[in-house]
Design an enzyme around this catalytic site. Structure first.
Site, PDB file in Angstrom:
ATOM      1  N   LYS A   1       0.831  -1.206   0.000  1.00 13.09           N
ATOM      2  CA  LYS A   1       0.000   0.000   0.000  1.00 13.09           C
ATOM      3  C   LYS A   1       0.868   1.260   0.000  1.00 13.09           C
ATOM      4  O   LYS A   1       0.622   2.187  -0.773  1.00 13.09           O
ATOM      5  CB  LYS A   1      -0.942  -0.019   1.216  1.00 13.09           C
ATOM      6  CG  LYS A   1      -1.954  -1.170   1.170  1.00 13.09           C
ATOM      7  CD  LYS A   1      -2.934  -1.113   2.320  1.00 13.09           C
ATOM      8  CE  LYS A   1      -2.304  -1.531   3.633  1.00 13.09           C
ATOM      9  NZ  LYS A   1      -1.937  -2.971   3.659  1.00 13.09           N
TER      10      LYS A   1
ATOM     11  N   ASP B   1      -1.572   6.610   6.440  1.00 10.91           N
ATOM     12  CA  ASP B   1      -1.582   5.198   6.828  1.00 10.91           C
ATOM     13  C   ASP B   1      -2.523   5.018   8.028  1.00 10.91           C
ATOM     14  O   ASP B   1      -2.719   5.956   8.810  1.00 10.91           O
ATOM     15  CB  ASP B   1      -0.170   4.755   7.199  1.00 10.91           C
ATOM     16  CG  ASP B   1      -0.014   3.244   7.185  1.00 10.91           C
ATOM     17  OD1 ASP B   1      -0.935   2.551   6.699  1.00 10.91           O
ATOM     18  OD2 ASP B   1       1.020   2.744   7.666  1.00 10.91           O
TER      19      ASP B   1
ATOM     20  N   THR C   1      -5.718  -1.596   7.240  1.00  8.87           N
ATOM     21  CA  THR C   1      -5.837  -3.055   7.328  1.00  8.87           C
ATOM     22  C   THR C   1      -7.230  -3.456   7.785  1.00  8.87           C
ATOM     23  O   THR C   1      -7.547  -4.645   7.818  1.00  8.87           O
ATOM     24  CB  THR C   1      -4.797  -3.615   8.317  1.00  8.87           C
ATOM     25  OG1 THR C   1      -4.969  -2.983   9.593  1.00  8.87           O
ATOM     26  CG2 THR C   1      -3.383  -3.340   7.815  1.00  8.87           C
TER      27      THR C   1
ATOM     28  N   ARG D   1       6.703  -8.168   1.513  1.00  9.64           N
ATOM     29  CA  ARG D   1       7.576  -7.706   2.605  1.00  9.64           C
ATOM     30  C   ARG D   1       8.218  -8.878   3.329  1.00  9.64           C
ATOM     31  O   ARG D   1       9.398  -8.847   3.690  1.00  9.64           O
ATOM     32  CB  ARG D   1       6.772  -6.848   3.591  1.00  9.64           C
ATOM     33  CG  ARG D   1       7.619  -6.253   4.714  1.00  9.64           C
ATOM     34  CD  ARG D   1       6.766  -5.414   5.641  1.00  9.64           C
ATOM     35  NE  ARG D   1       6.299  -4.212   4.966  1.00  9.64           N
ATOM     36  CZ  ARG D   1       5.259  -3.494   5.380  1.00  9.64           C
ATOM     37  NH1 ARG D   1       4.563  -3.878   6.440  1.00  9.64           N
ATOM     38  NH2 ARG D   1       4.905  -2.398   4.740  1.00  9.64           N
TER      39      ARG D   1
END
Length: 353
Positions: A70, A115, A164, A227
């Site tokens: 993201k 975020d 999330t 990641r």
């Protein structure tokens, strides 16, 4: 003392002596970005249309498990638009004045990335709405009967929100995003492409059939998350430098991941402990998340955001009307008695569809 999970998709702090390590592996444009083809096509169209109109592109809401790209996409969008990216987070915007300071710094066409946008306080959200729609901020200079409102114009910008937990984003906020997309987990083939690129950037020797098999081994244990794949690659690079003569092979990968307790499905000790708790303490479930979290002495949010998504994806866990339940595949993976696993398989009334 908290133990770092090597397979955790949560962002990690960069080492002081390697300040560009995380960023060096991030793609910087659409051509380098791997995966999420549907989203990339939508973004490409929006970016091209915005260029033709010489306007900012639509606001974008990206939601999905951590580690799927993201933040990287926010950098890619800003790069493709030829503008500057400004980063902040929901918890950092505690007061409306915090947002005013951020918005007044934006230049025309800049990208603002928030975020954990679901954690933006309601009072701050009220400032976001007019900024997103009309590119202005309404600031009250006083309170009570003497209150006055001053309108401050801001430069047209693009807001990219990442979360999330899309369900916790308020309806008024969600409705103001022109593009909303759920990022999916990556396939092993996509992760293999990402790992091959990372090897070149990190100067990791993984060539030939042996090297390709080793990277495929890493990809299969990366929980569908880039990641995690890059983090495992760095660990295996260090392991191979010390015990594998600097060459990444299948044997080196197997030994390195065994030392970290990561099995063939990418599960670590916390994942297996979670499954064993449901199997042993709660006889396979169903059981509430809070009960499992209390038994493990873990935060329920950590289990829900970090542990459960991958277990649900690979079919080891089911969310039922009465709580979490172990599936037959999950029971088999941890060696649960087959009789209980069969009962779980038969109890179709528990499952939500």
């Amino acid at each position: 003392m908290a133990v770092e999970r090597l397979v955790s998709p949560a962002a990690q702090a960069v080492e002081v002596d390697q300040p560009d390590l995380n960023w060096s592996l991030r793609p910087t444009n659409m051509a380098e970005y791997v995966g999420q083809p549907e989203l990339l096509e939508r973004l490409s169209i929006s970016i091209e249309a915005a260029r033709l109109r010489k306007e900012p592109m639509e606001h974008v809401l990206l939601h999905g498990p951590p580690g799927l790209g993201k933040t990287t996409l926010a950098h890619v969008i800003a790069q493709e638009m030829g503008t500057k990216l400004h980063l902040t987070s929901g918890p950092a915007l505690t007061r409306p004045t915090d947002l005013v300071g951020v918005l007044t710094q934006l230049q025309k066409g800049d990208v603002l990335f928030i975020d954990e946008v679901h954690r933006v306080p309601i009072a701050v959200e009220e400032f976001v709405y007019p900024a997103m729609e009309d590119f202005r901020i309404d600031v009250k200079t006083d309170s009570g009967m003497h209150a006055q409102t001053i309108q401050i114009d801001v430069q047209p910008f693009t807001l990219i929100g990442a979360t999330t937990r899309a369900g916790l984003v308020s309806s008024p906020m969600r409705s103001r995003f022109g593009i909303a997309h759920n990022l999916r987990f990556y396939t092993p083939e996509e992760l293999l492409t990402i790992l091959s690129r990372s090897c070149r950037l990190l100067s990791v020797s993984a060539t030939g059939k042996s090297g390709e098999a080793a990277l495929a081994h890493i990809a299969s244990r990366s929980r569908g998350t880039p990641r995690i794949a890059n983090r495992l690659l760095r660990w295996i690079r260090d392991f191979s430098s010390v015990r594998g003569e600097g060459v990444v092979s299948s044997a080196v990968v197997a030994d390195a991941l065994k030392l970290e307790g990561i099995d063939e499905r990418g599960l670590d000790e916390l994942d297996r402990k979670y499954l064993r708790t449901i199997a042993g303490v709660y006889k396979g479930g169903p059981v509430g998340l809070e009960a499992v979290a209390a038994t493990l002495n873990e935060d329920s949010g950590t289990l829900e955001d970090v542990v459960e998504p991958y277990l649900l994806q690979i079919g080891f866990l089911a969310r039922t009307r009465r709580g979490r339940a172990l599936t037959a595949a999950g029971a088999k993976h941890i060696g649960m008695p087959s009789a209980v696993a069969v009962e779980l398989e038969k109890d179709g009334a528990l499952f939500e569809g």
